[in-house]
Scaffold this motif. Structure first.
Motif, PDB file in Angstrom:
ATOM      1  N   PRO A   4       1.413  -2.279  -0.109  1.00 41.02           N
ATOM      2  CA  PRO A   4       0.072   0.056  -0.179  1.00 41.02           C
ATOM      3  C   PRO A   4       0.747   1.640   0.183  1.00 41.02           C
ATOM      4  CG  PRO A   4      -1.108   0.858   0.318  1.00 41.02           C
ATOM      5  CD  PRO A   4      -0.354  -1.533   0.847  1.00 41.02           C
ATOM      6  N   PHE A 240      10.121   6.433   2.172  1.00 40.04           N
ATOM      7  CA  PHE A 240       8.812   6.888   0.878  1.00 40.04           C
ATOM      8  C   PHE A 240       7.900   7.003   1.398  1.00 40.04           C
ATOM      9  CE2 PHE A 240       7.558   6.734  -2.908  1.00 40.04           C
ATOM     10  CZ  PHE A 240       8.110   7.644  -4.325  1.00 40.04           C
ATOM     11  N   THR A 241       7.011   6.010   1.947  1.00 39.57           N
ATOM     12  CA  THR A 241       5.765   5.859   2.054  1.00 39.57           C
ATOM     13  C   THR A 241       4.500   6.452   2.894  1.00 39.57           C
ATOM     14  OG1 THR A 241       6.468   2.889   1.217  1.00 39.57           O
ATOM     15  CG2 THR A 241       4.253   3.342   2.552  1.00 39.57           C
ATOM     16  N   LYS A 242       5.610   6.016   4.272  1.00 34.23           N
ATOM     17  CA  LYS A 242       5.689   7.120   5.347  1.00 34.23           C
ATOM     18  C   LYS A 242       5.686   8.895   5.618  1.00 34.23           C
ATOM     19  CE  LYS A 242       8.429   6.481   8.611  1.00 34.23           C
ATOM     20  NZ  LYS A 242       9.628   6.630   9.785  1.00 34.23           N
ATOM     21  N   GLU A 243       6.120   8.885   3.755  1.00 35.11           N
ATOM     22  CA  GLU A 243       5.645  10.320   3.448  1.00 35.11           C
ATOM     23  C   GLU A 243       4.807  11.105   2.543  1.00 35.11           C
ATOM     24  OE1 GLU A 243       9.721  11.208   2.049  1.00 35.11           O
ATOM     25  OE2 GLU A 243      10.821  11.466   3.448  1.00 35.11           O
ATOM     26  N   ARG A 244       3.973  10.077   2.100  1.00 32.02           N
ATOM     27  CA  ARG A 244       3.216   9.810   1.034  1.00 32.02           C
ATOM     28  C   ARG A 244       2.132   8.780   1.478  1.00 32.02           C
ATOM     29  NH1 ARG A 244       7.601   9.474  -0.833  1.00 32.02           N
ATOM     30  NH2 ARG A 244       8.284  11.464  -2.124  1.00 32.02           N
ATOM     31  N   ALA A 245       1.641   9.069   3.145  1.00 33.86           N
ATOM     32  CA  ALA A 245       0.435   7.530   3.883  1.00 33.86           C
ATOM     33  C   ALA A 245      -0.192   9.116   3.840  1.00 33.86           C
ATOM     34  CB  ALA A 245       0.540   8.113   5.317  1.00 33.86           C
ATOM     35  N   PRO A 246      -1.785   8.869   3.359  1.00 35.17           N
ATOM     36  CA  PRO A 246      -2.222   7.044   3.364  1.00 35.17           C
ATOM     37  C   PRO A 246      -2.164   6.149   2.174  1.00 35.17           C
ATOM     38  CG  PRO A 246      -4.235   8.767   3.332  1.00 35.17           C
ATOM     39  CD  PRO A 246      -3.203   9.607   3.777  1.00 35.17           C
ATOM     40  N   TYR A 247      -1.277   7.080   1.176  1.00 35.89           N
ATOM     41  CA  TYR A 247      -1.753   6.676  -0.234  1.00 35.89           C
ATOM     42  C   TYR A 247      -1.003   5.766  -0.781  1.00 35.89           C
ATOM     43  CZ  TYR A 247      -4.134  11.457  -0.001  1.00 35.89           C
ATOM     44  OH  TYR A 247      -4.360  12.120   0.054  1.00 35.89           O
ATOM     45  N   LEU A 248       0.072   4.805  -0.059  1.00 38.64           N
ATOM     46  CA  LEU A 248       0.891   4.055  -1.022  1.00 38.64           C
ATOM     47  C   LEU A 248       0.340   2.779   0.578  1.00 38.64           C
ATOM     48  CD1 LEU A 248       4.350   5.558  -1.509  1.00 38.64           C
ATOM     49  CD2 LEU A 248       1.862   4.889  -2.914  1.00 38.64           C
ATOM     50  N   TRP A 249       0.395   1.392  -0.848  1.00 39.78           N
ATOM     51  CA  TRP A 249      -0.467   0.331   0.210  1.00 39.78           C
ATOM     52  C   TRP A 249       0.156  -1.187  -0.342  1.00 39.78           C
ATOM     53  CZ3 TRP A 249      -1.808   0.981   5.336  1.00 39.78           C
ATOM     54  CH2 TRP A 249      -2.721   1.886   5.398  1.00 39.78           C
ATOM     55  N   ALA A 250       0.782  -1.482   0.058  1.00 38.26           N
ATOM     56  CA  ALA A 250       1.897  -2.877   0.006  1.00 38.26           C
ATOM     57  C   ALA A 250       1.334  -4.334  -0.168  1.00 38.26           C
ATOM     58  CB  ALA A 250       3.338  -2.509  -0.415  1.00 38.26           C
ATOM     59  N   ILE A 251       2.034  -5.407  -0.633  1.00 37.98           N
ATOM     60  CA  ILE A 251       0.938  -6.337  -0.273  1.00 37.98           C
ATOM     61  C   ILE A 251       1.785  -7.138   0.986  1.00 37.98           C
ATOM     62  CG2 ILE A 251       0.885  -9.086  -1.331  1.00 37.98           C
ATOM     63  CD1 ILE A 251       0.442  -7.820  -3.483  1.00 37.98           C
ATOM     64  N   GLY A 252       2.914  -7.402   0.297  1.00 37.08           N
ATOM     65  CA  GLY A 252       4.223  -8.211   1.428  1.00 37.08           C
ATOM     66  C   GLY A 252       4.656  -7.287   2.119  1.00 37.08           C
ATOM     67  N   PRO A 253       5.415  -7.033   3.186  1.00 36.07           N
ATOM     68  CA  PRO A 253       6.702  -6.431   4.528  1.00 36.07           C
ATOM     69  C   PRO A 253       7.334  -5.120   3.709  1.00 36.07           C
ATOM     70  CG  PRO A 253       8.297  -7.895   3.582  1.00 36.07           C
ATOM     71  CD  PRO A 253       6.249  -8.507   3.114  1.00 36.07           C
ATOM     72  N   SER A 254       7.626  -4.459   4.538  1.00 34.46           N
ATOM     73  CA  SER A 254       8.422  -2.821   4.200  1.00 34.46           C
ATOM     74  C   SER A 254       9.359  -3.940   4.297  1.00 34.46           C
ATOM     75  CB  SER A 254       8.790  -2.468   5.208  1.00 34.46           C
ATOM     76  OG  SER A 254       9.519  -2.396   5.980  1.00 34.46           O
ATOM     77  N   PRO A 255      10.767  -3.326   3.079  1.00 34.54           N
ATOM     78  CA  PRO A 255      11.876  -3.152   3.056  1.00 34.54           C
ATOM     79  C   PRO A 255      12.701  -3.803   3.999  1.00 34.54           C
ATOM     80  CG  PRO A 255      11.283  -1.516   0.999  1.00 34.54           C
ATOM     81  CD  PRO A 255      10.869  -2.213   2.038  1.00 34.54           C
ATOM     82  N   GLU A 256      12.465  -2.974   4.688  1.00 34.89           N
ATOM     83  CA  GLU A 256      13.097  -3.171   6.074  1.00 34.89           C
ATOM     84  C   GLU A 256      12.665  -3.937   6.692  1.00 34.89           C
ATOM     85  OE1 GLU A 256      13.217   1.093   4.877  1.00 34.89           O
ATOM     86  OE2 GLU A 256      11.520  -0.323   4.630  1.00 34.89           O
ATOM     87  N   GLU A 257      11.555  -4.527   6.744  1.00 35.27           N
ATOM     88  CA  GLU A 257      10.819  -5.346   8.242  1.00 35.27           C
ATOM     89  C   GLU A 257      11.370  -6.924   6.889  1.00 35.27           C
ATOM     90  OE1 GLU A 257       6.584  -3.609   8.707  1.00 35.27           O
ATOM     91  OE2 GLU A 257       6.411  -5.029   7.400  1.00 35.27           O
TER      92      GLU A 257
END
Length: 575
Positions: A4, A240-257
């Motif tokens: 996301p 990157f995702t946090k800065e654009r919340a709530p617009y990005l929703w990924a399927i899997g874990p974050s890269p860091e996770e």
């Protein structure tokens, strides 16, 4: 069982920094949930960039669910015939079925957001054009995957029909328009132009996107207030995702996770000490010297990303001393050149243990070159994209790849008809999915409809976020990755990403069975401890406890769904 306001960053170089391996997601339908595992920045305090409601506030502010009814003390709520009152979830045969909601009546607020009207929710689904990437398409076709845009579109529409029928959309129908990309997987200018063209259609959300440049694509959509869901948000790091919340929703874990999960696993099962899994007996008698083969671009755009993974390894007692980047800008065209350089450096550096971090094609020439140089180390599969699938691993040197182990973020393998995305399509339509990449196509729609289902009638990007946060943590059994978003005590922050766990695997070149796309042959991954999955901090402490290389306690392909992983069965509407 057999055994996301936009916060876009400084240009395309930064956008390319994080995880350019996403291009290969288009190659095969090998999983119910596709995950990307490459690290971005070293940021331990992830959040969604906005004030987050407590669990009780989320439930109270949402649609009526069994959990909300219990919280309010209501005992007479009629959740309708589509609710299984025993499970509290809707009657569809998947463990990822969402909680029941009270059937909607009345007014839904009409135009609550861009792309939303009283009657419809407009979605655009990006479709790559295989003609734009002839070299990559030839690799895809060789793997047996269906590259037909027509059958992929038909499959996507088939899932939309299913979700519209069974999920609550509050008086609206989700309508999807398919958009064919204008450029290659790594064409930043085309990705930007396509995102702008799609934004002019004014959709509520976009699914999928140009694989290697998903950050450029997602950035343009988020700047215009459009949700970027599933593969659209591919390979995008936490910051990157946090800065654009709530617009990005990924399927899997974050890269860091994913890096944290992999580093803990490696630290537990290949700590400093004898290189016991090496193919060369002489190396087995030596203490481990860790090398790493990892994707890099000529301008060093992956340097920070790989640095995060190395830091996570170091926290777990593993120091990478032989660092071998390979040319990711032309990894297909320069495969053999990359391999000769990498293996020579590893061998001359005294490496006994090689951690691979990259795409699923490069291990083929790498392992074959290792054999040509008579170099048989331990191989450890770290963060990667689809290198944990047999459809690719069969192209690796078999005498090399068997010497080690790796992390797998996908669920334990089952025969095709047991796979979640296949079963749902077959159950609803009475026929198999038209495209054999259904396992890649379906998850995007699952995220979208779960968010809509639990958002309530006033659909906006913020209520969609809250809908995903209301979805309870689900899965974690052998065939079903654990999925959650929000604050559920799994991660010490507001989690904006999906999969939370992983399994331990190793390669068995003698195992016989079908690949993830139905091709019979020799070589399969074995899932340790019969496919057991682990969250961060849960990995068994030793290789023995984890069942590593214990064939008797492993599984390759399930021929039936284990009871703990099974979803309830309901009569098929197809008859």
């Amino acid at each position: 069982m057999t055994n996301p306001t936009s916060t876009r960053s400084n240009g395309s170089k930064m956008l390319r920094r994080y995880g350019p391996f996403g291009l290969v997601i288009v190659v095969v339908a090998v999983i119910a949930l596709v995950t990307v595992v490459f690290s971005g920045g070293d940021d331990d305090e992830a959040s969604d960039g906005a004030e987050v409601k407590s669990k009780e506030e989320l439930i109270r502010s949402g649609p009526m669910t069994p959990e909300k009814a219990e919280l309010l003390g209501k005992t007479t709520v009629d959740f309708g015939p589509n609710c299984d009152l025993e499970t509290g979830r809707i009657k569809v045969p998947t463990v990822y079925a969402p909680p029941c909601v009270e059937p909607f009546t009345g007014k839904n607020g009409g135009t609550t957001s861009q792309g939303v009207t009283e009657d419809t929710i407009k979605i655009v689904a990006y479709q790559a054009d295989p003609a734009k990437d002839p070299l990559l398409s030839s690799q895809i076709n060789a793997a047996g995957a269906d590259t037909s845009p027509e059958s992929a579109i038909a499959t996507g529409q088939g899932y939309v029909d299913y979700y519209n029928e069974y999920f609550e959309t509050y008086g609206r129908d989700v309508e999807v328009e398919f958009f064919t990309g204008s450029g290659a997987f790594n064409d930043e200018e085309a990705a930007k132009a396509d995102a702008i063209a799609i934004a002019e259609k004014k959709p509520f959300a976009v699914l999928n996107g140009p694989a290697q440049v998903s950050r450029v694509f997602a950035d343009e959509l988020a700047a215009r207030g459009i949700l970027c869901v599933g593969r659209c948000a591919l390979a995008i790091p936490e910051a990157f995702t946090k800065e654009r919340a709530p617009y990005l929703w990924a399927i899997g874990p974050s890269p860091e996770e994913a890096s944290r999960l992999a580093a803990e696993m490696i630290g537990n099962y290949a700590p400093p000490g004898p290189a016991q899994f090496a193919g060369d007996p002489e190396l087995r008698g030596k203490d481990r010297v860790y090398g790493a083969i990892h994707f890099e671009t000529r301008d060093g755009a992956q340097k920070e990303a790989f640095g995060t993974f190395k830091n996570e390894l170091k926290k777990n007692g593993v120091d990478v001393t032989v660092d071998v980047p390979y040319d990711g800008d032309e990894f297909l065209a320069k495969a053999q050149e990359n391999a000769r350089t990498a293996i020579t450096k590893l061998k001359e550096g005294g490496a006994t243990t090689v951690i691979f971090y990259g795409d699923p094609i490069t291990p083929g020439p790498m392992t074959k070159e290792a054999t040509a140089q008579e170099f048989f180390p331990e191989w450890i599969l770290g963060p990667s994209v689809l290198a944990d699938t047999s459809v690719f691993a069969r192209s690796f040197d078999q005498d090399q790849w068997k010497n080690g182990f790796g992390i797998s973020l996908i669920g334990g393998r089952g025969e095709q008809e047991l796979q979640d995305s296949y079963r749902i399509y077959q159950w609803f339509h009475g026929t198999p999915p038209p495209n054999n990449t259904y396992g890649v196509i379906a998850p995007d729609y699952g995220i979208l409809f779960r968010g809509i289902h639990l958002a309530g009638p006033k659909l906006t990007p913020e209520t969609f976020r809250d809908g995903l946060f209301r979805f309870p943590p689900t899965g974690g059994e052998v065939m079903n990755p654990s999925i959650s978003y929000g604050n559920h005590g799994i991660w010490p922050y507001t989690d904006l990403w999906g999969t939370d766990d992983a399994a331990l695997v190793w390669w068995d070149p003698t195992a016989v069975g079908e690949s993830e796309i139905g091709q019979s042959g020799n070589g399969l991954y074995r899932y340790a401890n019969n496919g057991a999955r682990y969250k961060l901090g849960e990995w068994p402490k030793t290789a023995e406890e984890a069942g590593l290389h214990d064939d008797a306690a492993s599984v390759t392909i399930y021929t039936e769904i284990p009871p703990e992983a099974a979803a309830p069965d309901y009569p098929s509407p197809a008859g």
